[in-house]
Design an enzyme around this catalytic site. Structure first.
Site, PDB file in Angstrom:
ATOM      1  N   ILE A   1       0.662  -1.549   0.317  1.00 47.99           N
ATOM      2  CA  ILE A   1      -0.079  -0.538   0.255  1.00 47.99           C
ATOM      3  C   ILE A   1       0.847   0.874   0.086  1.00 47.99           C
ATOM      4  CG2 ILE A   1      -2.257   0.995   1.398  1.00 47.99           C
ATOM      5  CD1 ILE A   1      -2.431  -1.879   0.467  1.00 47.99           C
ATOM      6  N   GLU A   2       0.771   2.382  -1.343  1.00 52.56           N
ATOM      7  CA  GLU A   2       1.610   3.327  -1.288  1.00 52.56           C
ATOM      8  C   GLU A   2       0.364   4.595  -1.075  1.00 52.56           C
ATOM      9  OE1 GLU A   2       3.583   6.212  -4.359  1.00 52.56           O
ATOM     10  OE2 GLU A   2       2.904   4.593  -4.821  1.00 52.56           O
TER      11      GLU A   2
END
Length: 127
Positions: free
Chosen positions: A119-120
């Site tokens: 997850i960015e």
């Protein structure tokens, strides 16, 4: 045809309870369990959750737990987001890094959800 955006995406989880806790408590998304399904809403998008491969059809040909690499956009300062995530006990993959997103330069932090998906969290500069 002109594509204008992304409506939703699907992830597959091995543990729905832990997945729900991460997306609601760590990332602050809204849980939607209508119609017996699990989804997380944020902005005008959502993430649907499958508890087993091809739980709903049609589905990806080879759904795999932990194979998603997702960038979500947040509001606020990346420094405040980093502090908030640390205070919530999130394990960060990186500190603050600079990337080029769909709309240009942004600051990002990476972490993983309980299933291993990357997850960015990105923030675009104001203006």
């Amino acid at each position: 045809m002109r594509i204008s955006g992304i409506d939703h995406m699907v992830i597959t989880t091995e543990n729905a309870e832990v997945c729900i806790a991460f997306y609601t408590e760590i990332l602050g998304m809204e849980l939607d369990c209508s119609k017996g399904r699990i989804a997380f809403r944020f902005g005008n998008q959502k993430i649907n959750v499958h508890r087993r491969k091809a739980e709903y059809l049609p589905a990806s040909k080879n759904p795999t737990v932990g194979s998603v690499d997702l960038c979500i956009i947040a509001e606020g300062s990346i420094e405040e987001i980093q502090t908030e995530l640390k205070n919530k006990g999130a394990v960060l993959e990186t500190g603050i890094v600079f990337r080029n997103g769909a709309k240009g330069k942004m600051s990002s932090i990476y972490l993983r959800d309980p299933d291993g998906n990357l997850i960015e969290i990105g923030v675009y500069p104001e203006g």
